[in-house]
Motif scaffolding. Structure first.
Motif, mmCIF file in Angstrom:
data_model
loop_
_atom_site.group_PDB
_atom_site.id
_atom_site.type_symbol
_atom_site.label_atom_id
_atom_site.label_comp_id
_atom_site.label_asym_id
_atom_site.label_seq_id
_atom_site.Cartn_x
_atom_site.Cartn_y
_atom_site.Cartn_z
ATOM 1 N N PHE A 112 27.579 -78.223 20.737
ATOM 2 C CA PHE A 112 26.949 -77.982 19.449
ATOM 3 C C PHE A 112 26.241 -76.634 19.466
ATOM 4 O O PHE A 112 25.886 -76.101 20.513
ATOM 5 C CB PHE A 112 25.997 -79.113 19.044
ATOM 6 N N LEU A 113 26.058 -76.091 18.278
ATOM 7 C CA LEU A 113 25.393 -74.808 18.093
ATOM 8 C C LEU A 113 24.073 -75.017 17.386
ATOM 9 O O LEU A 113 23.941 -75.902 16.533
ATOM 10 C CB LEU A 113 26.268 -73.865 17.267
ATOM 11 N N SER A 114 23.098 -74.185 17.726
ATOM 12 C CA SER A 114 21.818 -74.224 17.031
ATOM 13 C C SER A 114 21.490 -72.834 16.511
ATOM 14 O O SER A 114 21.828 -71.821 17.120
ATOM 15 C CB SER A 114 20.691 -74.710 17.960
ATOM 16 N N GLY A 115 20.823 -72.811 15.351
ATOM 17 C CA GLY A 115 20.352 -71.562 14.767
ATOM 18 C C GLY A 115 18.880 -71.661 14.460
ATOM 19 O O GLY A 115 18.321 -72.755 14.314
ATOM 20 N N SER A 116 18.252 -70.501 14.354
ATOM 21 C CA SER A 116 16.796 -70.479 14.225
ATOM 22 C C SER A 116 16.363 -69.325 13.331
ATOM 23 O O SER A 116 17.122 -68.393 13.061
ATOM 24 C CB SER A 116 16.169 -70.331 15.623
ATOM 25 N N TYR A 117 15.096 -69.397 12.896
ATOM 26 C CA TYR A 117 14.504 -68.267 12.203
ATOM 27 C C TYR A 117 14.388 -67.044 13.114
ATOM 28 O O TYR A 117 14.151 -65.935 12.633
ATOM 29 C CB TYR A 117 13.109 -68.632 11.688
ATOM 30 N N ASP A 118 14.542 -67.235 14.426
ATOM 31 C CA ASP A 118 14.502 -66.080 15.326
ATOM 32 C C ASP A 118 15.807 -65.277 15.286
ATOM 33 O O ASP A 118 15.970 -64.312 16.039
ATOM 34 C CB ASP A 118 14.162 -66.492 16.756
ATOM 35 N N GLU A 119 16.752 -65.701 14.405
ATOM 36 C CA GLU A 119 17.999 -64.999 14.116
ATOM 37 C C GLU A 119 19.044 -65.130 15.223
ATOM 38 O O GLU A 119 20.063 -64.452 15.201
ATOM 39 C CB GLU A 119 17.742 -63.509 13.815
ATOM 40 N N GLY A 143 17.782 -64.990 9.653
ATOM 41 C CA GLY A 143 17.539 -66.398 9.937
ATOM 42 C C GLY A 143 18.774 -67.231 9.637
ATOM 43 O O GLY A 143 19.424 -67.053 8.602
ATOM 44 N N ILE A 144 19.120 -68.144 10.532
ATOM 45 C CA ILE A 144 20.390 -68.878 10.426
ATOM 46 C C ILE A 144 20.185 -70.163 9.637
ATOM 47 O O ILE A 144 19.529 -71.093 10.102
ATOM 48 C CB ILE A 144 20.955 -69.178 11.825
ATOM 49 N N MET A 162 21.156 -65.810 5.946
ATOM 50 C CA MET A 162 20.159 -65.409 4.960
ATOM 51 C C MET A 162 20.267 -63.918 4.633
ATOM 52 O O MET A 162 21.309 -63.457 4.205
ATOM 53 C CB MET A 162 18.764 -65.814 5.457
ATOM 54 N N HIS A 163 19.214 -63.120 4.854
ATOM 55 C CA HIS A 163 19.267 -61.703 4.478
ATOM 56 C C HIS A 163 20.220 -60.906 5.356
ATOM 57 O O HIS A 163 20.520 -59.739 5.055
ATOM 58 C CB HIS A 163 17.863 -61.076 4.520
ATOM 59 N N GLY A 164 20.733 -61.515 6.439
ATOM 60 C CA GLY A 164 21.727 -60.854 7.280
ATOM 61 C C GLY A 164 23.146 -61.054 6.813
ATOM 62 O O GLY A 164 24.085 -60.576 7.460
ATOM 63 N N GLY A 165 23.353 -61.770 5.693
ATOM 64 C CA GLY A 165 24.691 -62.039 5.193
ATOM 65 C C GLY A 165 25.377 -63.130 5.992
ATOM 66 O O GLY A 165 24.730 -64.028 6.538
ATOM 67 N N CYS A 166 26.692 -63.069 6.084
ATOM 68 C CA CYS A 166 27.479 -64.057 6.821
ATOM 69 C C CYS A 166 28.281 -63.370 7.921
ATOM 70 O O CYS A 166 28.578 -62.184 7.841
ATOM 71 C CB CYS A 166 28.447 -64.800 5.888
ATOM 72 N N CYS A 167 28.629 -64.137 8.923
ATOM 73 C CA CYS A 167 29.449 -63.574 9.993
ATOM 74 C C CYS A 167 30.245 -64.689 10.670
ATOM 75 O O CYS A 167 29.954 -65.883 10.501
ATOM 76 C CB CYS A 167 28.590 -62.837 11.027
ATOM 77 N N VAL A 168 31.243 -64.286 11.426
ATOM 78 C CA VAL A 168 32.029 -65.200 12.253
ATOM 79 C C VAL A 168 31.746 -64.860 13.705
ATOM 80 O O VAL A 168 31.782 -63.692 14.103
ATOM 81 C CB VAL A 168 33.535 -65.087 11.953
ATOM 82 N N VAL A 169 31.445 -65.890 14.497
ATOM 83 C CA VAL A 169 31.125 -65.707 15.909
ATOM 84 C C VAL A 169 32.182 -66.403 16.744
ATOM 85 O O VAL A 169 32.576 -67.542 16.454
ATOM 86 C CB VAL A 169 29.726 -66.262 16.238
ATOM 87 N N ASN A 170 32.652 -65.722 17.775
ATOM 88 C CA ASN A 170 33.612 -66.290 18.711
ATOM 89 C C ASN A 170 33.000 -66.363 20.098
ATOM 90 O O ASN A 170 32.278 -65.465 20.517
ATOM 91 C CB ASN A 170 34.886 -65.435 18.750
ATOM 92 N N PHE A 171 33.283 -67.471 20.793
ATOM 93 C CA PHE A 171 32.807 -67.636 22.175
ATOM 94 C C PHE A 171 33.956 -68.207 23.000
ATOM 95 O O PHE A 171 33.888 -69.282 23.570
ATOM 96 C CB PHE A 171 31.558 -68.519 22.252
ATOM 97 N N GLY A 172 35.044 -67.421 23.076
ATOM 98 C CA GLY A 172 36.325 -67.902 23.558
ATOM 99 C C GLY A 172 36.457 -68.126 25.040
ATOM 100 O O GLY A 172 37.415 -68.743 25.481
ATOM 101 N N MET A 200 19.774 -63.562 -0.214
ATOM 102 C CA MET A 200 19.923 -64.359 1.000
ATOM 103 C C MET A 200 21.116 -65.310 0.929
ATOM 104 O O MET A 200 21.254 -66.083 -0.011
ATOM 105 C CB MET A 200 18.641 -65.142 1.268
ATOM 106 N N ALA A 201 21.979 -65.248 1.947
ATOM 107 C CA ALA A 201 23.158 -66.116 2.041
ATOM 108 C C ALA A 201 22.752 -67.423 2.724
ATOM 109 O O ALA A 201 22.497 -67.446 3.921
ATOM 110 C CB ALA A 201 24.259 -65.425 2.829
ATOM 111 N N TYR A 202 22.691 -68.483 1.937
ATOM 112 C CA TYR A 202 22.257 -69.776 2.462
ATOM 113 C C TYR A 202 23.418 -70.690 2.819
ATOM 114 O O TYR A 202 23.319 -71.478 3.757
ATOM 115 C CB TYR A 202 21.367 -70.489 1.437
ATOM 116 N N GLY A 203 24.496 -70.631 2.062
ATOM 117 C CA GLY A 203 25.596 -71.572 2.269
ATOM 118 C C GLY A 203 26.857 -70.879 2.751
ATOM 119 O O GLY A 203 27.172 -69.759 2.325
ATOM 120 N N ALA A 204 27.587 -71.527 3.655
ATOM 121 C CA ALA A 204 28.858 -70.987 4.138
ATOM 122 C C ALA A 204 29.693 -72.127 4.698
ATOM 123 O O ALA A 204 29.162 -73.026 5.361
ATOM 124 C CB ALA A 204 28.625 -69.927 5.216
#
Length: 243
Positions: A112-119, A143-144, A162-172, A200-204
């Motif tokens: 599982f992945l976790s996100g935080s206000y620490d970005e 903030g995630i 949020m204010h960082g927009g959206c992104c795709v992360v890979n950890f292959g 702020m991008a809240y939903g994805a």
């Protein structure tokens, strides 16, 4: 603030701003468990519970994250409302835990992945939460508020930051079932970003297709939405420019 569903058990978990985590039966709408003061700043000082997530492998296990800078695990088979684990401010010292997401792929069912206000985005294994599965954590620029594993492509997640927009992360390069320092060599990479949202991008989420073809199951089309400008975008993560 969030809900998480397990269809095989007709169960929905919800998190609340008054510090509560509640679980109820989706077929009868009756409560199964109410955990008051799941997160708090101190006695009689409840903290907002920003997120919760039901384990797809063990539906009796629920993880929650709160504004008190902690992530906690709850086992519904226990008669008490005490957490079975707690990851505290030593890990999340700079912000509350705002988003949690389990992988639903068979070979990643304990991840599982976790996100935080620490970005920062962190990868965990539910069987050992003494430390993240990857020693590396990746800063996504905001903030995630939302994390969505890709439904068919391994080691890929969509993040609403949020204010960082959206992104795709890979950890292959993650090694399954490996809790040793071997995973220090695996790295998270931001493969693309989407910054068309002017607030702020809240939903994805991934745009899923029920077709059986491999191509359509592995579609890389994402949908995202933002708050103040009230916009929804569909975008192809495979064609977006790398960060």
């Amino acid at each position: 603030t969030s809900i998480s569903q397990n269809n095989s058990r007709n169960m929905i978990a919800g998190s609340y701003t008054n510090g509560t985590v509640a679980v109820f039966d989706s077929s009868t709408l009756q409560y199964i468990r109410v955990i008051e003061n799941a997160h708090s700043y101190g006695p009689r000082m409840p903290a907002e519970v920003w997120t919760c997530c039901v384990s797809p492998e063990t539906p009796d296990l629920i993880i929650s994250g709160g504004d008190d800078c902690t992530m906690k695990g709850w086992d519904l088979r226990n008669n008490n409302n005490k957490p079975v684990f707690k990851v505290g401010s030593a890990e999340y010292e700079n912000g509350g835990v705002t988003s949690l997401s389990f992988s639903h792929l068979k070979d990643q069912k304990n991840q599982f992945l976790s996100g935080s206000y620490d970005e920062c985005l962190r990868l965990w294994d539910i069987r050992n939460v003494s430390k993240p599965l990857l020693r590396q954590k990746i800063n996504v620029g905001g903030g995630i508020w939302r994390i969505k594993y890709h439904p068919a492509v391994e080691n890929t997640a969509l993040v609403g930051a949020m204010h960082g927009g959206c992104c795709v992360v890979n950890f292959g390069d993650v090694k399954r079932n490996d809790f040793s320092d071997c995973n220090i060599r695996a790295e998270m990479d931001i493969t693309c970003t989407f910054t068309e949202h002017k607030s702020m991008a809240y939903g994805a989420d991934w745009l899923q297709n029920t077709a059986n073809t491999k191509c359509e199951r592995e579609s890389m089309i994402a949908a995202s939405c933002s708050f103040y400008d009230q916009k929804i975008f569909l975008w192809n993560t495979a064609q977006n420019s790398p960060r």
